[in-house]
Design a protein around this motif. Structure first.
Motif, PDB file in Angstrom:
ATOM      1  N   GLU A   1      -3.001  -6.120  10.227  1.00 54.15           N
ATOM      2  CA  GLU A   1      -4.024  -6.052   9.194  1.00 54.15           C
ATOM      3  C   GLU A   1      -4.807  -7.364   9.181  1.00 54.15           C
ATOM      4  OE1 GLU A   1      -2.287  -4.586   5.608  1.00 54.15           O
ATOM      5  OE2 GLU A   1      -4.096  -4.983   4.451  1.00 54.15           O
ATOM      6  N   PRO A   2      -6.124  -7.288   9.165  1.00 55.43           N
ATOM      7  CA  PRO A   2      -6.901  -8.536   9.198  1.00 55.43           C
ATOM      8  C   PRO A   2      -6.806  -9.285   7.863  1.00 55.43           C
ATOM      9  CG  PRO A   2      -8.364  -6.670   8.905  1.00 55.43           C
ATOM     10  CD  PRO A   2      -6.991  -6.102   9.116  1.00 55.43           C
ATOM     11  N   ASN A   3      -6.894 -10.598   7.923  1.00 50.49           N
ATOM     12  CA  ASN A   3      -6.805 -11.355   6.667  1.00 50.49           C
ATOM     13  C   ASN A   3      -7.883 -12.426   6.555  1.00 50.49           C
ATOM     14  OD1 ASN A   3      -5.966 -13.164   8.537  1.00 50.49           O
ATOM     15  ND2 ASN A   3      -3.930 -13.492   7.699  1.00 50.49           N
ATOM     16  N   TRP A   4      -8.956 -12.265   7.343  1.00 47.74           N
ATOM     17  CA  TRP A   4      -9.985 -13.301   7.335  1.00 47.74           C
ATOM     18  C   TRP A   4     -10.981 -13.152   6.200  1.00 47.74           C
ATOM     19  CZ3 TRP A   4     -14.172 -10.266   7.714  1.00 47.74           C
ATOM     20  CH2 TRP A   4     -14.063  -9.088   8.469  1.00 47.74           C
ATOM     21  N   ALA A   5     -11.033 -11.990   5.584  1.00 50.71           N
ATOM     22  CA  ALA A   5     -12.012 -11.786   4.513  1.00 50.71           C
ATOM     23  C   ALA A   5     -11.595 -12.576   3.275  1.00 50.71           C
ATOM     24  CB  ALA A   5     -12.138 -10.308   4.183  1.00 50.71           C
ATOM     25  N   ARG A   6     -12.598 -12.877   2.431  1.00 47.97           N
ATOM     26  CA  ARG A   6     -12.323 -13.653   1.231  1.00 47.97           C
ATOM     27  C   ARG A   6     -11.929 -12.705   0.110  1.00 47.97           C
ATOM     28  NH1 ARG A   6     -13.382 -16.955  -2.763  1.00 47.97           N
ATOM     29  NH2 ARG A   6     -13.289 -19.184  -2.408  1.00 47.97           N
ATOM     30  N   VAL A   7     -10.871 -11.930   0.326  1.00 49.74           N
ATOM     31  CA  VAL A   7     -10.365 -11.037  -0.699  1.00 49.74           C
ATOM     32  C   VAL A   7      -8.846 -11.193  -0.778  1.00 49.74           C
ATOM     33  CG1 VAL A   7     -12.218  -9.335  -0.520  1.00 49.74           C
ATOM     34  CG2 VAL A   7     -10.238  -9.125   0.974  1.00 49.74           C
ATOM     35  N   HIS A   8      -8.312 -11.030  -1.955  1.00 53.02           N
ATOM     36  CA  HIS A   8      -6.873 -11.172  -2.155  1.00 53.02           C
ATOM     37  C   HIS A   8      -6.334  -9.919  -2.803  1.00 53.02           C
ATOM     38  CE1 HIS A   8      -7.369 -15.380  -1.160  1.00 53.02           C
ATOM     39  NE2 HIS A   8      -8.432 -15.357  -1.933  1.00 53.02           N
ATOM     40  N   TYR A   9      -5.243  -9.405  -2.237  1.00 49.88           N
ATOM     41  CA  TYR A   9      -4.617  -8.216  -2.823  1.00 49.88           C
ATOM     42  C   TYR A   9      -3.182  -8.171  -2.355  1.00 49.88           C
ATOM     43  CZ  TYR A   9      -5.824  -6.461   1.829  1.00 49.88           C
ATOM     44  OH  TYR A   9      -5.975  -6.320   3.190  1.00 49.88           O
ATOM     45  N   GLN A  10      -2.375  -7.402  -3.094  1.00 50.95           N
ATOM     46  CA  GLN A  10      -0.980  -7.259  -2.700  1.00 50.95           C
ATOM     47  C   GLN A  10      -0.908  -6.475  -1.405  1.00 50.95           C
ATOM     48  OE1 GLN A  10       1.526  -5.690  -5.795  1.00 50.95           O
ATOM     49  NE2 GLN A  10       2.240  -7.783  -6.057  1.00 50.95           N
ATOM     50  N   LYS A  11       0.051  -6.805  -0.595  1.00 51.31           N
ATOM     51  CA  LYS A  11       0.199  -6.136   0.681  1.00 51.31           C
ATOM     52  C   LYS A  11       0.340  -4.629   0.493  1.00 51.31           C
ATOM     53  CE  LYS A  11       2.126  -7.407   4.996  1.00 51.31           C
ATOM     54  NZ  LYS A  11       0.775  -7.277   5.525  1.00 51.31           N
ATOM     55  N   ILE A  12      -0.389  -3.889   1.305  1.00 57.77           N
ATOM     56  CA  ILE A  12      -0.329  -2.434   1.197  1.00 57.77           C
ATOM     57  C   ILE A  12       0.868  -1.933   2.000  1.00 57.77           C
ATOM     58  CG2 ILE A  12      -1.544  -0.282   1.735  1.00 57.77           C
ATOM     59  CD1 ILE A  12      -4.162  -2.036   1.640  1.00 57.77           C
ATOM     60  N   ASP A  13       1.674  -1.081   1.367  1.00 62.00           N
ATOM     61  CA  ASP A  13       2.808  -0.489   2.086  1.00 62.00           C
ATOM     62  C   ASP A  13       2.341   0.844   2.677  1.00 62.00           C
ATOM     63  OD1 ASP A  13       5.072   0.623   3.038  1.00 62.00           O
ATOM     64  OD2 ASP A  13       6.232   0.465   1.175  1.00 62.00           O
ATOM     65  N   TYR A  14       2.021   0.812   3.962  1.00 65.01           N
ATOM     66  CA  TYR A  14       1.439   1.997   4.594  1.00 65.01           C
ATOM     67  C   TYR A  14       2.420   3.153   4.722  1.00 65.01           C
ATOM     68  CZ  TYR A  14      -2.586  -0.887   5.485  1.00 65.01           C
ATOM     69  OH  TYR A  14      -3.678  -1.682   5.297  1.00 65.01           O
ATOM     70  N   GLN A  15       3.723   2.830   4.623  1.00 62.77           N
ATOM     71  CA  GLN A  15       4.712   3.905   4.731  1.00 62.77           C
ATOM     72  C   GLN A  15       5.013   4.530   3.382  1.00 62.77           C
ATOM     73  OE1 GLN A  15       5.384   5.312   7.402  1.00 62.77           O
ATOM     74  NE2 GLN A  15       4.599   3.766   8.822  1.00 62.77           N
ATOM     75  N   ASN A  16       4.394   3.988   2.344  1.00 63.80           N
ATOM     76  CA  ASN A  16       4.654   4.521   1.010  1.00 63.80           C
ATOM     77  C   ASN A  16       3.408   5.226   0.461  1.00 63.80           C
ATOM     78  OD1 ASN A  16       6.230   5.010  -1.243  1.00 63.80           O
ATOM     79  ND2 ASN A  16       5.500   3.158  -2.283  1.00 63.80           N
ATOM     80  N   ALA A  17       2.539   5.698   1.361  1.00 65.37           N
ATOM     81  CA  ALA A  17       1.301   6.347   0.919  1.00 65.37           C
ATOM     82  C   ALA A  17       1.241   7.764   1.472  1.00 65.37           C
ATOM     83  CB  ALA A  17       0.098   5.545   1.401  1.00 65.37           C
ATOM     84  N   TYR A  18       0.394   8.561   0.842  1.00 72.18           N
ATOM     85  CA  TYR A  18       0.145   9.903   1.365  1.00 72.18           C
ATOM     86  C   TYR A  18      -1.111   9.873   2.225  1.00 72.18           C
ATOM     87  CZ  TYR A  18       3.508  11.668  -2.007  1.00 72.18           C
ATOM     88  OH  TYR A  18       4.654  11.917  -2.719  1.00 72.18           O
ATOM     89  N   TYR A  19      -1.115  10.624   3.297  1.00 71.39           N
ATOM     90  CA  TYR A  19      -2.265  10.603   4.200  1.00 71.39           C
ATOM     91  C   TYR A  19      -3.036  11.902   4.273  1.00 71.39           C
ATOM     92  CZ  TYR A  19      -0.802   6.017   5.426  1.00 71.39           C
ATOM     93  OH  TYR A  19      -0.496   4.687   5.334  1.00 71.39           O
ATOM     94  N   TYR A  20      -2.485  12.908   3.666  1.00 69.73           N
ATOM     95  CA  TYR A  20      -3.261  14.149   3.658  1.00 69.73           C
ATOM     96  C   TYR A  20      -2.931  14.952   2.419  1.00 69.73           C
ATOM     97  CZ  TYR A  20      -5.335  18.574   4.776  1.00 69.73           C
ATOM     98  OH  TYR A  20      -6.090  19.707   4.708  1.00 69.73           O
ATOM     99  N   ALA A  21      -3.940  15.393   1.723  1.00 69.79           N
ATOM    100  CA  ALA A  21      -3.744  16.300   0.604  1.00 69.79           C
ATOM    101  C   ALA A  21      -4.786  17.388   0.704  1.00 69.79           C
ATOM    102  CB  ALA A  21      -3.875  15.559  -0.714  1.00 69.79           C
TER     103      ALA A  21
END
Lengths: 484, 249
Positions: free
Chosen positions: A70-90
């Motif tokens: 995951e890129p981190n060069w942008a000037r934005v701050h957020y908690q790390k996204i857990d990609y295995q804890n998300a839904y990808y299709y509904a």
């Protein structure tokens, strides 16, 4: 194998079975299980009834994505996204329609009213059964007939993959390669749906592809994929999004938009984005990580991006132009508003490859509350791009003393004939400007909206007429409560 | 119409007005003169309700109402108008759009309906001609790139459009040549009316040759130190502020 993975495997097998026999309509499953594996990708592809080549394309992307960071060069701050804890299709849910506007949240209605959205559209947006007042089906049919006559293809991309696979195969991933960046690669693996537009040779698309879209595409999904192709000498204007506030349970959005303009063609792409920005304390809100790129592939072609970004907790977005053909033109007009705890890191890339290529960047960033707004832009002139021209103007406006504006321009000129201009200003809404307005009887919030709209004027003028008015009001609404 | 009693005003903790008392009846034009730093502009801002101008003592009554209880935009809707010494620029907002926005905001506050663009344009054109304000000027962004004279004429145009009850003109003569001064004075005189009071703030006697006041008050060190009829201006012109200011110190 985890139980989730086993479950997915079973479902994929089942669906595969059904497709084999041509039973496509009876879908019991609402969504794919949590997490992202190769089976999730297969599940999505199967749900869409995609051909093998498309599945292979997705799987290739997924394999690549697993190796990316995951890129981190942008000037934005957020908690790390857990990609295995998300839904990808509904699957689109069949939410019961409301019977009248009385059942709709009054706060939402008030915003619609402020924006001046016509009543029948208010109903459509708020999920009220519209048949009584507005026959959306017949309008859609009229539009479809008009487009058909002109030979314009305008349909969901899932439909295009099945019905126009030659075109999709030829152009998909040619502007934003599968391996372009972390979020684009993720999108390539799991995109749910999106829009496909093809304008044939010499055709001027008979209407703005907007109104139709606005009424019909309420469920665009989390990983949207858009592909627009303007064939030789054609023209199309496309508007994405809506001024009305949009709530979505999915926090992560990673869309990919690809534009291809062949010789002499012109594409005008406008965006109004007003997704949920989170509350005044910075809780919630959408993460919007978008890859948008246009390729001026043929000589004398032109691509113009206009965006009004007022929503989302985080915006990470750089609509770009590759000026490949000779005498091509790329434009980027942007308004980015960040209030409360919103973070926006947005800008553009203008890549000059052809001779006599021209680009123009006008960026207006407005920060209020504790928000941070970054303009990040690249102007790159390659060795063969003789006589390339660029003009960049970046203006930042600060409201209050706790917000930030940052301008990060990257300029690379590898041809001595290049002419590149960069102008940047940072200003504050001055107390004397506000007092002047108040003294003339204009209340504070109206005064802020007036001053900010003045500041954004050059960009607002680029929007299609009908949306310019709404966007103007949106600018005011986005900044409510930012002063005093 | 306007009754100021023992007014003390502090800006950033520093007392600028120190017990000012003044009464102006409807139909009258009063001039307030005084040297730089005497508190003239502070008086105009406190009447208009600018933030940061704190009344520490005394009262301002406007048509019997406590003016200090009203927000600046409410005062405007109730007919208080301040022609500013330094009209501000608002880039990207056309002058015409600003005039329309302001006029309709005032109308809405009074429970009247909005005027449409055409009616506003008609009204503006009617008033603009007398002040030699061109159509082109109305299309330009508010005060952006305007000359000193253009800015002041635009202030008077707004006064003519909003038909205030109490008009305060803060150093409207500063930076004007004699032709522009005459034009502005004519505009002001045209608005003299039995139901309107005006406060003309100026450093120089010159303006008062063109706008002849009913009363003159001399302000120094935050207080009225002398009062009189229009002849007082000529006395000041001859003797300067020195002898009056000395008295107050």
């Amino acid at each position: 194998m985890s139980s989730a993975a086993r479950e997915t495997k079973k479902q994929v097998a089942e669906i595969g079975e059904k497709y084999k026999y041509g039973f496509v309509t009876d879908i019991e499953m609402e969504r794919a299980p949590r997490g992202l594996t190769q089976d999730t990708v297969r599940y999505i592809s199967a749900k869409k009834g995609e051909p093998q080549w498309m599945l292979d394309w997705r799987l290739g992307a997924f394999e690549r994505w697993q190796q990316m960071k995951e890129p981190n060069w942008a000037r934005v701050h957020y908690q790390k996204i857990d990609y295995q804890n998300a839904y990808y299709y509904a699957a689109p849910k069949n939410t019961p329609l409301k019977q009248s506007l009385d059942e709709v949240d009054p706060k939402l209605l008030e915003t619609y009213k402020k924006l001046g959205i016509p009543l029948h559209e208010q109903m459509a947006l708020a999920g009220v059964a519209v048949d009584a007042v507005f026959d959306s089906v017949s309008v859609a049919t009229t539009f479809k007939a008009k487009l058909n006559e002109a030979g314009v293809i305008f349909c969901p991309i899932s439909e295009a993959i099945r019905d126009h696979s030659d075109l999709v195969k030829k152009y998909l991933g040619t502007v934003v390669p599968v391996t372009d960046n972390f979020f684009a690669t993720l999108n390539s693996a799991v995109f749910s749906d999106g829009t496909f537009v093809y304008v044939p040779k010499g055709v001027r698309c008979p209407m703005e592809l907007s109104t139709y879209f606005r009424i019909n595409a309420s469920e665009t999904g989390q990983f949207e994929r858009t592909l627009i192709i303007a064939d030789v000498g054609s023209y199309v204007s496309y508007l994405e999004g809506c001024t009305a506030p949009k709530r979505d349970e999915n926090q992560l959005h990673a869309a990919v938009v690809e534009l291809v303009a062949l010789e002499g063609a012109e594409i005008k792409y406008s965006t109004v984005q007003n997704w949920y920005p989170g509350d005044e304390n910075g809780l919630g809100g959408i993460y919007n990580f978008v890859t948008k790129r246009g390729d001026c592939r043929g000589d004398r072609s032109k691509i113009s991006w206009t965006q009004v970004e007022t929503g989302s907790a985080i915006t990470w977005k750089y609509p770009s132009c590759i000026l490949r053909g000779d005498d091509t033109v790329g434009e980027f007009y942007s308004i980015a508003i960040a209030n409360n705890f919103q973070q926006a890191d947005t800008g553009t890339k203008m890549i000059h490859l052809g001779k006599n290529t021209r680009s123009r960047i006008i960026s207006k960033g407005i920060s209020a509350g504790k928000a941070n707004n970054t303009y990040r832009g690249l102007v790159s002139v390659h060795p063969k791009a003789a006589n390339a021209r660029n003009y960049t103007q970046c203006d930042s406006l600060l409201i209050g003393g706790k917000c930030g504006a940052h301008t990060v321009p990257y300029i690379e000129a590898r041809n001595p004939t290049a002419k590149i201009e960069h102008e940047a200003t940072t200003s504050k809404i001055a107390e004397d400007q506000l007092f002047y307005c108040l003294q003339r009887g204009i209340p504070q919030e109206e005064a802020v909206a007036l001053i900010v709209n003045g500041f954004c004027k050059e960009v607002l003028q680029q929007l299609p007429m009908e949306f310019a008015v709404e966007a103007q009001k949106l600018v005011g609404i986005s900044l409510e409560g930012s002063v005093g | 119409m306007l009754e100021i009693k023992d007014l003390h005003v502090a800006v950033g903790g520093k007392e600028i007005l120190k017990g000012l008392t003044l009464a102006i009846a409807a139909g009258q034009v009063h001039a307030i003169m005084g040297p730089n730093g005497s508190g003239k502009s502070t008086l105009s801002y406190v009447l208009a309700g600018r933030a940061g101008y704190e009344i520490t003592q005394g009262s301002i009554r406007y048509n019997g109402e406590d003016l200090n209880a009203l927000a600046p935009e409410e005062r405007a809707a109730k007919g208080v108008f301040l022609a500013m010494q330094y009209p501000v620029e608002i880039p990207g907002v056309t002058t015409l759009n600003f005039l329309k926005t302001a006029l309709n905001a005032q109308r809405r506050a009074r429970g009247e309906s909005d005027l449409d663009a055409m009616s506003v344009l008609k009204l503006v054109r009617k008033k603009a001609a007398a002040l030699k304000i061109s159509e082109d000027m109305l299309k330009r962004a508010l005060n952006v790139g305007f000359s000193g004279g253009e800015k002041k004429r635009l202030e008077i145009l707004q006064m003519a459009m909003f038909v205030p009850k109490l008009a305060i003109l803060d150093e409207t003569d500063s930076g004007l040549d004699i032709d522009a001064l005459k034009l502005v004075a004519e505009g002001v005189n045209a608005l003299r009316a039995p139901d309107r009071a005006m406060v003309v703030i100026t450093h120089y006697q010159r303006l008062l040759n063109f706008i002849v006041p009913d009363r003159i008050h001399v302000l120094a060190h935050g207080k009225i130190v002398a009062e009189g009829g229009k002849e007082l201006a000529h006395e000041l012109e001859a003797k300067g502020y020195e002898h009056l200011v000395g008295k107050a110190a």
